[in-house]
Scaffold this active site. Structure first.
Site, PDB file in Angstrom:
ATOM      1  N   GLU B  64      18.394  -8.260 -10.665  1.00 37.64           N
ATOM      2  CA  GLU B  64      17.928  -7.269  -9.684  1.00 37.64           C
ATOM      3  C   GLU B  64      16.420  -7.337  -9.437  1.00 37.64           C
ATOM      4  OE1 GLU B  64      20.019  -6.662 -12.162  1.00 37.64           O
ATOM      5  OE2 GLU B  64      21.790  -5.619 -11.400  1.00 37.64           O
ATOM      6  N   PHE B 126      28.176   7.077 -18.305  1.00 36.73           N
ATOM      7  CA  PHE B 126      28.113   5.626 -18.368  1.00 36.73           C
ATOM      8  C   PHE B 126      27.215   5.082 -17.257  1.00 36.73           C
ATOM      9  CE2 PHE B 126      29.886   1.429 -17.087  1.00 36.73           C
ATOM     10  CZ  PHE B 126      29.436   0.736 -18.207  1.00 36.73           C
ATOM     11  N   GLN B 127      26.294   4.231 -17.627  1.00 34.77           N
ATOM     12  CA  GLN B 127      25.323   3.632 -16.699  1.00 34.77           C
ATOM     13  C   GLN B 127      24.542   4.675 -15.899  1.00 34.77           C
ATOM     14  OE1 GLN B 127      27.218   0.325 -14.576  1.00 34.77           O
ATOM     15  NE2 GLN B 127      26.642  -0.961 -16.312  1.00 34.77           N
ATOM     16  N   LYS B 176      27.756   8.336  -6.591  1.00 32.78           N
ATOM     17  CA  LYS B 176      28.977   7.701  -6.108  1.00 32.78           C
ATOM     18  C   LYS B 176      29.849   8.660  -5.286  1.00 32.78           C
ATOM     19  CE  LYS B 176      32.565   4.489  -7.561  1.00 32.78           C
ATOM     20  NZ  LYS B 176      33.210   3.791  -8.684  1.00 32.78           N
ATOM     21  N   MET B 494      -3.470 -20.059 -17.606  1.00 28.08           N
ATOM     22  CA  MET B 494      -4.475 -19.018 -17.399  1.00 28.08           C
ATOM     23  C   MET B 494      -4.776 -18.292 -18.715  1.00 28.08           C
ATOM     24  SD  MET B 494      -6.536 -17.847 -15.291  1.00 28.08           S
ATOM     25  CE  MET B 494      -6.249 -17.859 -13.527  1.00 28.08           C
TER      26      MET B 494
HETATM   27  C1  FAD Z   1      -4.607 -14.303 -11.786  1.00 25.34           C
HETATM   28  C2  FAD Z   1      -5.142 -13.508 -10.640  1.00 25.34           C
HETATM   29  C3  FAD Z   1      -6.428 -13.738 -10.184  1.00 25.34           C
HETATM   30  C4  FAD Z   1      -6.924 -13.061  -9.070  1.00 25.34           C
HETATM   31  N1  FAD Z   1      -8.151 -13.395  -8.595  1.00 25.34           N
HETATM   32  C5  FAD Z   1      -8.564 -12.890  -7.402  1.00 25.34           C
HETATM   33  C6  FAD Z   1      -9.749 -13.348  -6.761  1.00 25.34           C
HETATM   34  O1  FAD Z   1     -10.457 -14.204  -7.264  1.00 25.34           O
HETATM   35  N2  FAD Z   1     -10.062 -12.829  -5.563  1.00 25.34           N
HETATM   36  C7  FAD Z   1      -9.289 -11.882  -4.941  1.00 25.34           C
HETATM   37  O2  FAD Z   1      -9.601 -11.490  -3.827  1.00 25.34           O
HETATM   38  N3  FAD Z   1      -8.197 -11.405  -5.537  1.00 25.34           N
HETATM   39  C8  FAD Z   1      -7.802 -11.901  -6.738  1.00 25.34           C
HETATM   40  N4  FAD Z   1      -6.627 -11.442  -7.296  1.00 25.34           N
HETATM   41  C9  FAD Z   1      -5.863 -10.396  -6.594  1.00 25.34           C
HETATM   42  C10 FAD Z   1      -6.377  -8.999  -6.905  1.00 25.34           C
HETATM   43  O3  FAD Z   1      -5.866  -8.587  -8.143  1.00 25.34           O
HETATM   44  C11 FAD Z   1      -5.929  -8.000  -5.802  1.00 25.34           C
HETATM   45  O4  FAD Z   1      -4.540  -8.040  -5.663  1.00 25.34           O
HETATM   46  C12 FAD Z   1      -6.526  -8.325  -4.446  1.00 25.34           C
HETATM   47  O5  FAD Z   1      -7.885  -8.630  -4.555  1.00 25.34           O
HETATM   48  C13 FAD Z   1      -6.353  -7.134  -3.519  1.00 25.34           C
HETATM   49  O6  FAD Z   1      -6.467  -7.548  -2.202  1.00 25.34           O
HETATM   50  P1  FAD Z   1      -6.955  -6.572  -1.052  1.00 25.34           P
HETATM   51  O7  FAD Z   1      -8.232  -5.925  -1.426  1.00 25.34           O
HETATM   52  O8  FAD Z   1      -6.894  -7.367   0.187  1.00 25.34           O
HETATM   53  O9  FAD Z   1      -5.933  -5.374  -1.059  1.00 25.34           O
HETATM   54  P2  FAD Z   1      -4.370  -5.211  -0.860  1.00 25.34           P
HETATM   55  O10 FAD Z   1      -3.756  -5.005  -2.183  1.00 25.34           O
HETATM   56  O11 FAD Z   1      -3.783  -6.220   0.045  1.00 25.34           O
HETATM   57  O12 FAD Z   1      -4.402  -3.784  -0.181  1.00 25.34           O
HETATM   58  C14 FAD Z   1      -4.512  -3.635   1.183  1.00 25.34           C
HETATM   59  C15 FAD Z   1      -5.466  -2.508   1.560  1.00 25.34           C
HETATM   60  O13 FAD Z   1      -5.371  -2.377   2.974  1.00 25.34           O
HETATM   61  C16 FAD Z   1      -4.911  -1.103   3.321  1.00 25.34           C
HETATM   62  N5  FAD Z   1      -3.979  -1.224   4.429  1.00 25.34           N
HETATM   63  C17 FAD Z   1      -2.651  -1.466   4.407  1.00 25.34           C
HETATM   64  N6  FAD Z   1      -2.139  -1.497   5.639  1.00 25.34           N
HETATM   65  C18 FAD Z   1      -3.168  -1.273   6.476  1.00 25.34           C
HETATM   66  C19 FAD Z   1      -3.289  -1.185   7.891  1.00 25.34           C
HETATM   67  N7  FAD Z   1      -2.217  -1.318   8.707  1.00 25.34           N
HETATM   68  N8  FAD Z   1      -4.504  -0.963   8.426  1.00 25.34           N
HETATM   69  C20 FAD Z   1      -5.597  -0.805   7.624  1.00 25.34           C
HETATM   70  N9  FAD Z   1      -5.545  -0.864   6.282  1.00 25.34           N
HETATM   71  C21 FAD Z   1      -4.344  -1.103   5.712  1.00 25.34           C
HETATM   72  C22 FAD Z   1      -4.276  -0.527   2.089  1.00 25.34           C
HETATM   73  O14 FAD Z   1      -4.369   0.884   2.111  1.00 25.34           O
HETATM   74  C23 FAD Z   1      -5.102  -1.174   0.969  1.00 25.34           C
HETATM   75  O15 FAD Z   1      -6.263  -0.425   0.702  1.00 25.34           O
HETATM   76  C24 FAD Z   1      -6.135 -12.081  -8.435  1.00 25.34           C
HETATM   77  C25 FAD Z   1      -4.865 -11.813  -8.913  1.00 25.34           C
HETATM   78  C26 FAD Z   1      -4.352 -12.521  -9.991  1.00 25.34           C
HETATM   79  C27 FAD Z   1      -2.966 -12.229 -10.451  1.00 25.34           C
HETATM   80  C1  TPP Z   2       5.445 -10.971 -16.303  1.00 23.26           C
HETATM   81  C2  TPP Z   2       4.118 -11.405 -16.789  1.00 23.26           C
HETATM   82  N1  TPP Z   2       3.903 -11.556 -18.125  1.00 23.26           N
HETATM   83  C3  TPP Z   2       2.704 -11.971 -18.579  1.00 23.26           C
HETATM   84  C4  TPP Z   2       1.676 -12.223 -17.712  1.00 23.26           C
HETATM   85  C5  TPP Z   2       0.307 -12.674 -18.239  1.00 23.26           C
HETATM   86  N2  TPP Z   2       0.012 -14.028 -17.739  1.00 23.26           N
HETATM   87  C6  TPP Z   2      -0.810 -14.244 -16.693  1.00 23.26           C
HETATM   88  S1  TPP Z   2      -0.932 -15.863 -16.288  1.00 23.26           S
HETATM   89  C7  TPP Z   2       0.102 -16.305 -17.534  1.00 23.26           C
HETATM   90  C8  TPP Z   2       0.450 -17.733 -17.757  1.00 23.26           C
HETATM   91  C9  TPP Z   2       1.171 -18.370 -16.634  1.00 23.26           C
HETATM   92  O1  TPP Z   2       1.563 -19.656 -17.022  1.00 23.26           O
HETATM   93  P1  TPP Z   2       2.138 -20.687 -15.971  1.00 23.26           P
HETATM   94  O2  TPP Z   2       3.191 -20.046 -15.156  1.00 23.26           O
HETATM   95  O3  TPP Z   2       2.526 -21.937 -16.685  1.00 23.26           O
HETATM   96  O4  TPP Z   2       0.910 -20.939 -15.001  1.00 23.26           O
HETATM   97  P2  TPP Z   2      -0.464 -21.727 -15.279  1.00 23.26           P
HETATM   98  O5  TPP Z   2      -1.508 -20.711 -15.580  1.00 23.26           O
HETATM   99  O6  TPP Z   2      -0.244 -22.655 -16.412  1.00 23.26           O
HETATM  100  O7  TPP Z   2      -0.710 -22.436 -13.992  1.00 23.26           O
HETATM  101  C10 TPP Z   2       0.521 -15.194 -18.256  1.00 23.26           C
HETATM  102  C11 TPP Z   2       1.401 -15.233 -19.440  1.00 23.26           C
HETATM  103  C12 TPP Z   2       1.933 -12.030 -16.339  1.00 23.26           C
HETATM  104  N3  TPP Z   2       0.981 -12.214 -15.420  1.00 23.26           N
HETATM  105  N4  TPP Z   2       3.155 -11.650 -15.905  1.00 23.26           N
END
Ligand code: FAD
Ligand code: TPP
Ligand code: MG
Lengths: 174, 598
Positions: B64, B126-127, B176, B494
């Site tokens: 799911e 159940f469930q 249900k 990472m």
């Molecule tokens: C491993 C990892 C590394 C990351 N590194 C980076 C990085 O280096 N740089 C980076 O940028 N991010 C990075 N992120 C992502 C980061 O965590 C955030 O998800 C991201 O920066 C949020 O993007 P955003 O500010 O565009 O907001 P979003 O999460 O896309 O939010 C959208 C915003 O726009 C608003 N909005 C929605 N609809 C509308 C509309 N119709 N009109 C006007 N406003 C609207 C919402 O209210 C909200 O405030 C990383 C994520 C991971 C998992």
């Molecule tokens: C569900 C979940 N558990 C744990 C993490 C923490 N986490 C972030 S990156 C990462 C490793 C990802 O490994 P892989 O998919 O091999 O990608 P790589 O960084 O090697 O490219 C982990 C465990 C996460 N982001 N999501």
């Protein structure tokens, strides 16, 4: 203006009186680590099924702004009003205060109740229960004086003065 | 089970319908074409109703959580609302990660969950699970339908809430007996809720003020995020027009990639923790920042007291709670990006009809010096495949086919963001806010359902892909030709990178022993498996993957301990960005202050 300074705010919220609405409001505070100093809720408009929630909270200006924005975002919320900012208002609280002891102690409590306008609502040979309403400070003062064995406080209810009227239905945006 | 009596208003539709038929009719009226789901006892009446029609297609996932991610993929690549159907108890609890993901990334999803009959709720039946209780903090809104006469209104309202304002997931919990009993149908537009009306139109006075400030700026920058993609292709087109009219630089967040064409010279690349040097330095040094549909996430701002200290900030967002949340701004504009950009463009043409290039020329000269650092550079030499090179080649070999890219979470995600370039919105799907490993593959299935003819590629990691690999069965069942481009470094790369940087290279549990043979694994599901271990094999494997009709998993064995650069370590400011060290071996030591941050 000091952005870090924490301030107490009284916020009133008009909501649809439906299942789960209080949980949504409380969850918003607990989930984000905001304080709730006092919270009261009751239905105030049986025709439109609206409840009014009075919340007293403490936070920095940015946090209070967040709280209000998050409250407004909840689907069943019609209106959010920050009485601390939006204007002069009255805040009242109600408490039930129980005093136990010998006759002398009870007589003493009755005398205090009399000059502090607390109402006697129950009595048994060894105990008295007073109802006191007023500002939180007034309640605190009364409670400190009578040295009760038990206190039940209702939390703060608040309302704006004069023309400031919070009416959820006619003010909804279309 | 006894039929629920309906005593309220007489049904608009006089034919007698069951609750399940009412739900189905509401879905049809909402224009639903695809549902991602998994059956169980509590939702059997709905499955029965689905079986007896053939307008809505149901896609049977294998877990799911994947149903929600698939619905997210469907939604993000089309702008429509994704729909999920699961049973009570474990079916509902399995959706929680997906719902949280959709909430964090503002994706419109309606999730229908089965529930035990109303008279058994609270009995530990159940469930039974308290689905509305469990999902309250991870949905935009949720409902438990207790009365048959509320059913149709609630389903319609769920779609309205999910897709309007700031989009998000909405759960409708369906006991249900409500599904089996009689229920009245009401039309889509009847009974809209008065308490919910998100604002779309910006305040014209503030737009004017913002444009006047922008027209005087000497070091301006546009900082744009996922909200503009959410707002739609027209918003992206208006953004492009406005940015070009101003001649100012623009940077995009991870969620915003594609909102502005990457090939445009005014585009500085992604900003933030792994963003480009020029984007981060420009954010740090700007005097006017225009943030549109982005939320000042901590991965973007770095240390808050060091974030763009000298700038006046304009913030346009549809959600008032996004404004002044992390960073106080000077001009706050609540409104939809499309409407706001339209108004800004109109105001700009009035306020600054002629472009004064000289005013911002020194700023551009500075930006070009930053750009010359070439912060995304890497050197591909020797036999071993650099992960950046693998993604660069994938990009070069597919760019003419307008591909859709989904990713999982980790280093491969960041390299994909850096080295794959998007000229159009809705082509890039990644889990940004929650960072959910296992998002990418099911999301790709959702994209492929919506765009049967398109090239859909899941760029994944060896650890992430395993988290939802059961969906390979779904891909086979529905003949979804999704390509999996697995950046296989044998590590949770990472995690390993952070351990090397911040925890004395003690690589606790970040190495995956006993990895499956991914080629055989793909074959076991009936898909095609390919492998590249040398640079010479890489192009051939990509070509073969692209030439194959069905689903393919390409196991790309890359160099094991490559790091993602640039990097703004947690707790640092934009101008403290670390660049890739020249030698490929080690990395420069990074202060351990950032350790507490994630
Ligand atoms: C491993 C990892 C590394 C990351 N590194 C980076 C990085 O280096 N740089 C980076 O940028 N991010 C990075 N992120 C992502 C980061 O965590 C955030 O998800 C991201 O920066 C949020 O993007 P955003 O500010 O565009 O907001 P979003 O999460 O896309 O939010 C959208 C915003 O726009 C608003 N909005 C929605 N609809 C509308 C509309 N119709 N009109 C006007 N406003 C609207 C919402 O209210 C909200 O405030 C990383 C994520 C991971 C998992
Ligand atoms: C569900 C979940 N558990 C744990 C993490 C923490 N986490 C972030 S990156 C990462 C490793 C990802 O490994 P892989 O998919 O091999 O990608 P790589 O960084 O090697 O490219 C982990 C465990 C996460 N982001 N999501
Ligand atoms: Mg890996």
């Amino acid at each position: 203006m000091n952005m870090e300074e924490e301030k107490r705010h009284t916020i009133v919220v008009l909501v649809d009186n439906e299942a789960g609405v209080l949980a949504r409001v409380i969850g918003l505070f607990s989930g984000r680590g905001y304080n709730i100093d006092s919270l009261t809720v009751a239905e105030v408009d049986p025709v439109h099924k609206l409840s009014r929630i009075n919340i007293v909270t403490t936070g920095t200006e940015l946090v209070i702004e967040q709280i209000k924005a998050l409250l407004s975002k909840l689907v069943p919320v019609h209106r959010v009003q920050d009485l601390t900012i939006e204007g002069p208002h009255v805040e009242r609280e109600l408490a039930l205060v129980k005093v136990n002891g010998d006759r002398e102690r009870l007589v003493q409590a009755l005398r205090i109740a009399d000059f502090m306008h607390a109402r006697l609502v129950d009595s048994t040979p060894g105990s008295l229960v007073f109802e006191v309403t007023g500002s939180s400070d007034e309640l605190d003062a009364f409670i400190a004086l009578v040295e009760p064995v038990e206190v039940s406080r209702a939390g703060i209810v608040a309302i704006g003065r004069g023309d400031m009227i919070l009416d959820g239905v006619s003010q909804d945006r279309e | 089970m006894t039929a629920q009596q309906t005593t309220a208003q007489p049904p608009v539709d006089v034919r007698s319908m069951t609750g399940a038929q009412v739900v189905l009719r509401a879905l049809l009226d909402q224009g639903v074409e695809v549902i991602f789901g998994y059956p169980g006892g509590a939702v059997l009446p709905l499955y029965d109703a689905l079986f007896q029609q053939n307008t809505i297609q149901h896609v049977l996932v294998r877990h799911e959580q994947a149903a929600v991610h698939a619905a997210e993929g469907y939604a993000r690549s089309t702008g429509k609302t994704g729909v999920v159907l699961v049973t009570s108890g474990p079916g509902a609890t399995n959706t929680v990660t997906g719902l949280t993901d959709a909430l964090m990334d503002s994706v419109p999803v309606v999730c229908l969950t089965g529930q035990v009959p109303t008279h058994m709720i609270g009995n530990d039946a159940f469930q039974e699970a308290d689905t509305v209780g469990i999902t309250r903090p991870c949905t935009k809104h949720n409902y438990l339908v207790k009365k048959a006469e509320d059913l149709a209104r609630i389903v319609h309202e769920a779609f309205h809430v999910a897709s309007s304002g700031r989009p998000g997931p909405v759960v409708v919990d369906l006991p249900k007996n409500i599904l089996m009993g009689e229920a009245p149908y009401i039309e889509k537009e009847a009974g809209r809720r008065r308490s919910y009306s998100p604002r779309r139109e910006p305040d014209p006075g503030r737009i004017e003020e913002a444009v006047r400030l922008l027209a005087r700026a000497e070091r301006p920058i546009f900082y744009v995020g996922g909200g503009v993609v959410n707002s739609g292709p027209l918003a992206c087109a208006l953004l492009t027009e406005l940015v070009r009219a101003t001649g100012y630089p623009i940077t995009l967040t991870l969620m915003g990639l594609g909102a502005y064409p990457a090939a445009d010279p005014q585009y500085l690349g992604m900003l933030g923790m792994h963003g480009t040097y020029e984007a981060n330095m420009a954010m740090h040094g700007c005097d006017v920042m225009v943030c549109i549909g982005a939320r000042f996430d901590d991965r973007v701002t770095g240390r808050l007291d060091g974030f763009s200290p000298g700038s006046r900030k304009i913030h346009i967002d549809i959600d008032p709670s996004s404004i002044n949340k992390n960073v106080p701004v000077d001009i706050a504009i609540v409104g939809d990006a499309e409407r706001s950009l339209e108004a800004m463009l109109e105001a700009w043409k009035r306020v600054a009809p002629t472009v004064d290039r000289a005013r911002v020329a020194p700023w551009w000269a500075q930006i070009e010096r930053w750009r010359a650092v070439d912060s995304l550079r890497f050197r591909q030499h020797g036999e071993a495949i650099k992960p950046q090179h693998a993604i660069k080649r994938l990009y070069e070999m597919t760019r003419d086919r307008d591909p859709y890219i989904t990713t999982d979470v980790g280093q491969h995600q960041m390299w994909a963001a850096q080295h794959f370039h998007f000229e159009k919105p809705r082509r890039w799907l990644t889990s940004g806010g929650l960072g959910t490993m296992g998002y990418g593959f099911p999301a790709a299935l959702g994209v492929q359902m919506a765009h049967p003819e398109a090239l859909v590629i899941n760029i994944s990691g060896d650890a992430s892909w395993v988290m939802n690999m059961q969906e390979m069965s779904t891909a086979m069942q529905y003949r979804l030709p999704v390509k999996i481009f697995l950046i296989n470094n044998g590590y949770m790369g990472m995690v390993r990178q952070w351990q090397d940087f911040f925890h004395g290279s003690r690589r606790a549990e970040s190495y995956m022993d006993s990895m499956p043979d991914f080629v055989k694994l793909a074959e076991a599901f009936g898909a095609r498996g390919l492998r590249a271990t040398t640079v010479a094999e890489l192009d051939r494997v990509i070509a073969e993957m692209l030439a194959t009709d069905g689903s393919v998993l390409a196991d790309i064995r890359v160099e094991k301990v490559e790091n993602v650069y640039p990097m703004i370590p947690g707790g640092a400011a934009h101008n403290e960005i670390k660049l890739s060290p020249e030698d490929d071996g080690g990395h420069e030591p990074i202060a351990e202050d950032g350790m507490v941050l994630v």
